[in-house]
Each structure stands twice: as structure tokens, then as C-alpha cells.
Scaffold this motif. Structure first.
Motif, PDB file in Angstrom:
ATOM      1  N   ASP A 135      75.124  17.626 -17.219  1.00 41.58           N
ATOM      2  CA  ASP A 135      74.343  17.886 -16.006  1.00 41.58           C
ATOM      3  C   ASP A 135      73.338  16.739 -15.857  1.00 41.58           C
ATOM      4  O   ASP A 135      72.338  16.691 -16.567  1.00 41.58           O
ATOM      5  CB  ASP A 135      73.639  19.229 -16.144  1.00 41.58           C
ATOM      6  N   ARG A 173      71.905  16.528  -8.545  1.00 35.91           N
ATOM      7  CA  ARG A 173      72.525  16.683  -9.859  1.00 35.91           C
ATOM      8  C   ARG A 173      74.023  16.421  -9.747  1.00 35.91           C
ATOM      9  O   ARG A 173      74.643  16.735  -8.727  1.00 35.91           O
ATOM     10  CB  ARG A 173      72.248  18.082 -10.392  1.00 35.91           C
ATOM     11  N   SER A 175      77.858  15.800 -12.293  1.00 34.35           N
ATOM     12  CA  SER A 175      78.507  16.025 -13.582  1.00 34.35           C
ATOM     13  C   SER A 175      78.779  14.718 -14.307  1.00 34.35           C
ATOM     14  O   SER A 175      78.683  13.622 -13.735  1.00 34.35           O
ATOM     15  CB  SER A 175      79.832  16.761 -13.367  1.00 34.35           C
TER      16      SER A 175
END
Length: 267
Positions: A135, A173, A175
Motif C-alpha cells: 500500500d 494510494r 499497489s
């Protein structure tokens, strides 16, 4: 007794550096800043080290600045912005840039949360292996700030300006998979620590001087003009050719045996 903020473990020429504040997701307080800089200095002095793995303990790599802690020391917070003497970095920048300036490759292992200052530490490593579900965020916008821990340099090295501006302005945010697709991360792995260890072991089989000079070559020449880049590569090559580890590499290849390199000569 409080646990050390950073743990350095050297095994077989590979230094594993662990940010060790898992209860705070390795948030950056002044003790952590100081410990990161001290760890890099320790590794620089140890010429047996061939590669560094930089990781975070617990559920994440690093959640970024621990505002609750840092804001209680406003005097030190302000003093830490200053660059003393001829230094080009302040304390916040040095906690990241010290890894870039080591004469050995630094591989960041990114898992779980990697926000703000934590992202800037990872970006200052030479390579980054990331878990697919990490994250990530350049999160300074959440606090009304900009990335000021070397991020202005490391971001421009890896991604286009429009993407750097978007990620910094929004604090969105993303991945580990997306980070690698954009170029912020080097590789995605389900087992990032094991992959980093395998890569470090592979690098450690090569001449420590040629590895050190490879890092210097690309850092000094990447944005240089053609003439200057050619001068840099020639100068570094001549130094290597006069060294004992080059002679050992040649001898080992001729004799079809594993080389026995001496400690690196590059400080």
C-alpha cells in the motif's frame, strides 16, 4: 529497555538493515532518523559488506513521518532543516540519501504500508522489490506538505514529471503492482525479502570494486553529457584495471574456478 530503532545484521557480506519500530509501522521519529544515518555510516566503514537489504519490521515498510512525536520537539524539528558545514543534505534528506551514497548496492524490500517519508527512503535505494499488495503513497499532500526527503531528485529519476506531480498533489494510494508498472519499483514479488536476498547473493559473487564503480558510474554519468560520461567511464575503468580484484577476476576465469576477492577498496 527500548529496542534499537534500526538493526544491522551482516552475514556473508550482506548487510540486512531493519527499521525496527513495528508498533508504529516504523514511523519516522528523530531516533529513527538518527539510527538510519548511523547504520549507513557503520556499513560504509565495513569493507566486507557487498550489498545491503533495507526493510521494515512487522506489517509494513514505513508509514512515514511520526508527526505526533516529531511535533513535540519543535526546536529540533526546525534545526534539522539546516545543512551544517559543506553538507548538501539536512537530517531528513540524509536519512534517505545516505543509502544512495554508499559504495554498495542497496535493495529495498517493500511490503505493507509505504507512505510519505517511507516511500522516499525506498526510492533512494538502488533497487526496490515490492510485494504486489503493498500500500504505497507519496502522502505529504495529506498534511499540506511536499516530499522534502530527497523525493524531488529520486522521483525525477524514475517517472515523468506529470505523473510525479499527480501522485504528489493527490497523495493517492496505489499497489505494489501499480508502482512497478509506473517505474517506481524495480520488481514485484510474492516473496520480496527472499527475492532481495537472492539478488544480493548474486551481486556478492562479483568483484566488490566493480560493483562499487558500477554504482558510481551510473550515478555520475546518467544525466551527464556524452563527453563527460565517456571521461567518467574511462577513469573508473582504469582504476579497476590497476586493482587486485580485477586481476583475481581474470585469473579465476582463466583457471575456471570461483574467484576469491579481497575486501572492496572503495570507501
Amino acid at each position: 529497555m527500548e529496542s534499537p530503532r534500526v538493526i544491522v545484521d551482516v552475514q556473508d557480506g550482506i548487510a540486512t538493515v531493519t527499521m525496527n519500530r513495528p508498533d508504529k509501522l516504523n514511523g519516522l521519529d528523530f531516533a529513527m532518523f538518527d539510527a538510519l544515518v548511523a547504520a549507513a555510516r557503520q556499513i560504509r566503514r565495513d569493507r566486507s559488506v557487498r550489498a545491503v537489504i533495507l526493510q521494515g519490521a512487522g506489517r509494513g515498510f514505513c508509514a512515514g513521518l511520526d508527526f505526533a512525536s516529531v511535533m513535540t520537539q519543535r526546536g529540533r524539528m526546525m534545526r534539522s532543516f539546516f545543512k551544517w558545514g559543506v553538507k548538501k543534505t539536512n537530517l531528513y534528506q540524509e536519512a534517505c540519501w545516505c543509502w544512495r551514497e554508499l559504495p554498495v548496492p542497496v535493495i529495498a524490500v517493500v511490503h505493507g504500508i509505504c507512505y510519505g517519508g517511507g516511500m522516499q527512503i525506498a526510492l533512494a535505494a538502488d533497487m526496490r522489490i515490492v510485494a504486489p499488495d503493498a500500500d504505497c503513497s507519496i502522502m505529504e499532500a495529506k498534511w499540506g506538505l511536499v516530499p522534502d526527503m530527497s523525493g524531488s531528485v529520486t522521483l525525477r529519476e524514475l517517472i515523468p514529471m506529470d505523473l510525479a506531480m499527480r501522485l504528489t498533489m493527490t497523495g493517492e494510494r496505489f499497489s505494489g503492482v501499480q508502482a512497478q508498472a509506473w517505474g517506481l519499483m524495480s520488481e514485484v514479488s510474492e516473496t520480496p525479502l527472499q527475492r532481495a536476498e537472492a539478488l544480493a547473493r548474486e551481486i556478492a559473487t562479483r568483484s566488490p570494486d566493480s560493483v562499487a564503480y558500477t554504482k558510481a558510474l551510473f550515478q555520475r554519468s546518467w544525466t551527464a553529457g556524452v563527453r563527460r560520461a565517456f571521461r567518467i567511464e574511462s577513469a573508473l575503468q582504469l582504476r579497476l584495471m590497476m586493482g587486485r580484484n580485477h586481476r583475481e577476476a581474470v585469473a579465476a576465469n582463466r583457471q575456471k574456478r570461483a574467484p576469491k576477492f579481497s575486501a572492496r577498496t572503495v570507501g
